[in-house]
Design a protein around this motif. Structure first.
Motif, PDB file in Angstrom:
ATOM      1  N   TRP A 134       0.902  -1.049  -0.244  1.00 17.99           N
ATOM      2  CA  TRP A 134      -0.048  -0.180  -0.085  1.00 17.99           C
ATOM      3  C   TRP A 134       1.106   1.107  -0.155  1.00 17.99           C
ATOM      4  CZ3 TRP A 134      -4.747  -0.360  -1.302  1.00 17.99           C
ATOM      5  CH2 TRP A 134      -5.907  -1.969  -1.237  1.00 17.99           C
TER       6      TRP A 134
ATOM      7  N   VAL B 142      -6.814  -6.498   3.576  1.00 17.26           N
ATOM      8  CA  VAL B 142      -7.442  -5.608   4.102  1.00 17.26           C
ATOM      9  C   VAL B 142      -8.867  -5.172   3.973  1.00 17.26           C
ATOM     10  CG1 VAL B 142      -8.230  -2.401   3.921  1.00 17.26           C
ATOM     11  CG2 VAL B 142      -5.453  -3.145   3.467  1.00 17.26           C
TER      12      VAL B 142
ATOM     13  N   ALA C  10     -10.491   1.579   6.525  1.00 13.12           N
ATOM     14  CA  ALA C  10     -10.177   0.477   5.581  1.00 13.12           C
ATOM     15  C   ALA C  10      -9.127  -0.164   6.790  1.00 13.12           C
ATOM     16  CB  ALA C  10      -9.531   0.653   4.911  1.00 13.12           C
ATOM     17  N   TYR C  11      -9.167  -1.057   6.968  1.00 16.80           N
ATOM     18  CA  TYR C  11      -7.993  -1.431   8.025  1.00 16.80           C
ATOM     19  C   TYR C  11      -7.881  -3.153   7.842  1.00 16.80           C
ATOM     20  CZ  TYR C  11     -10.729   1.774  11.821  1.00 16.80           C
ATOM     21  OH  TYR C  11     -10.980   2.426  12.537  1.00 16.80           O
ATOM     22  N   SER C  12      -6.412  -3.566   9.067  1.00 10.72           N
ATOM     23  CA  SER C  12      -5.233  -4.384   8.143  1.00 10.72           C
ATOM     24  C   SER C  12      -6.030  -5.320   8.375  1.00 10.72           C
ATOM     25  CB  SER C  12      -4.367  -4.731   8.893  1.00 10.72           C
ATOM     26  OG  SER C  12      -3.733  -5.610   8.285  1.00 10.72           O
ATOM     27  N   LYS C  13      -6.328  -6.831   7.609  1.00  8.12           N
ATOM     28  CA  LYS C  13      -7.452  -7.442   8.099  1.00  8.12           C
ATOM     29  C   LYS C  13      -6.188  -9.335   8.661  1.00  8.12           C
ATOM     30  CE  LYS C  13      -9.275 -11.606   4.596  1.00  8.12           C
ATOM     31  NZ  LYS C  13      -9.854 -12.218   3.808  1.00  8.12           N
TER      32      LYS C  13
ATOM     33  N   GLN D 240      -5.289   0.764  10.687  1.00  8.57           N
ATOM     34  CA  GLN D 240      -5.541   1.440   9.717  1.00  8.57           C
ATOM     35  C   GLN D 240      -5.242   2.425   8.425  1.00  8.57           C
ATOM     36  OE1 GLN D 240      -8.238   4.604  11.433  1.00  8.57           O
ATOM     37  NE2 GLN D 240      -9.776   4.996   9.884  1.00  8.57           N
ATOM     38  N   LEU D 241      -5.725   2.010   7.473  1.00 11.30           N
ATOM     39  CA  LEU D 241      -5.167   1.918   6.198  1.00 11.30           C
ATOM     40  C   LEU D 241      -6.342   3.549   5.940  1.00 11.30           C
ATOM     41  CD1 LEU D 241      -3.701   1.796   3.757  1.00 11.30           C
ATOM     42  CD2 LEU D 241      -5.933   0.885   2.359  1.00 11.30           C
TER      43      LEU D 241
END
Length: 357
Positions: free
Chosen positions: A203, A252, A278-281, A328-329
């Motif tokens: 990213w 994500v 959007a958050y890391s999975k 968080q992205l």
């Protein structure tokens, strides 16, 4: 070496009568019935009487230890020499991984098997095998007995022949010294180092969000309230032979809540788009995929160890073993309404079992 335990005398049973004569007869019969048979005649092995046979057995043990050393070196050669990261084609890479696994397994089997068989052959053929009698005694012996036990242990060490059989001693040391090297390489390959790989993901600023696995850019207007979408960076396919590793780090999840339900921390007010976050999975406990979403409570659940994250509180941990929120992205929309990354992750993704600032 076998041990023979001398039985203790049995007291007379009162239930059988109290007569002194009967008791005397019983004691006599008991003593006669349990007469110590003694040790059987010792049968000498060929190596005990023939120095050439002993030397031949010594060479056999040393050969097995040398084969163990070769097996360990073969394990290292298989780990280092068989490359599979450089294959771009999936099936070529799969074949290389299969070959590497088989080569490592066979070489490690030779290393461990020959080391074990060599030790057993050494004990069976070259160490003393005389029978001895060990009498029962109190739990703690006298000082003389304890000193004798120490002397027996020293004699046992001397009987192994390490002092007078340098060939076995040296090959054993070599095989045992090389064996741990395989473990070092295995531990090194268990995962990426936190200071390198996990701090860098695919990213970056301007990277479009696409659906995983079907692909396609995502319009902010198409993300429904209460929905969850799995996404990847648009250019992730350019990772080449590192594609699987990069996909694992860049996974994500995209969610949409009502904007008033979000409580972003200071400095992150513009990291969401109209309630879309959007958050890391990757779970911050052990790296399992966080994919279960409870819409009514806005909780994300990791199925492996039940770590639970509250999306309304910046994915704060509210239950389970995880120790920090999901990274968080930051996202935004372009002029056409498509979701795009505002920047990359501002902290490492993945497990938190390393010390991090």
């Amino acid at each position: 070496m076998t041990q023979q335990i001398q039985p203790a005398e049995q007291p007379p049973n009162p239930a059988h009568g109290s007569s002194t004569a009967v008791s005397s007869v019983s004691e006599a019969n008991s003593a006669e019935r349990f007469t110590d048979p003694g040790l059987p005649p010792h049968r000498h092995r060929l190596v005990d009487v023939d120095p050439r046979a002993a030397k031949r057995a010594e060479r056999q043990v040393a050969t097995l230890f040398i084969l163990s050393m070769i097996g360990t070196l073969g394990t290292l050669a298989a780990i280092i020499g068989i490359e599979y990261e450089g294959h771009n084609e999936y099936f070529d890479r799969l074949a290389a991984v299969s070959l590497s696994t088989k080569a490592i397994g066979f070489a490690l089997f030779v290393s461990l098997f020959c080391l074990g068989v060599g030790a057993v052959h050494w004990a069976k053929t070259l160490m003393p095998d005389e029978e001895r009698v060990d009498y029962r005694h109190r739990q703690r012996g006298t000082d003389a007995e304890r000193a004798r036990a120490v002397a027996i242990l020293k004699d046992g060490v001397a009987e192994t022949g390490l002092g007078r059989r340098p060939l076995i001693r040296n090959t054993l040391i070599g095989a045992a010294a090389l064996l741990p090297l395989s473990a070092l390489f295995f531990f090194r390959d268990t995962g990426p180092l936190p200071g390198t790989a996990l701090e860098q993901t695919w990213w970056d600023e301007g990277e479009y969000l696409i659906k995983d696995p079907e692909g396609g850019r995502i319009l902010a207007a198409d993300v429904q309230l209460g929905s969850i979408v799995h996404v990847m960076p648009e250019t992730i396919e350019e990772a080449g032979h590192d594609l699987l590793a990069e996909k694992g780090k860049a996974a994500v999840i995209l969610l949409r809540l009502k904007p008033e339900e979000l409580n972003p921390p200071a400095g992150r007010e513009d990291w969401a788009v109209d309630g879309i976050v959007a958050y890391s999975k990757i779970c911050t406990h052990m790296g399992c995929p966080v994919a279960l979403y409870e819409q009514t409570t806005h909780h994300l659940l990791c199925p492996c160890h039940q770590s639970t994250f509250d999306v309304t509180q910046d994915c704060k941990v509210i239950f389970g073993p995880a120790k920090r929120p999901l990274p968080q992205l930051p996202i935004m929309v372009d002029e056409d309404g498509y979701l795009v990354a505002r920047a990359g992750f501002q902290e490492p993704v993945g497990p938190s079992f390393w010390e991090r600032g």
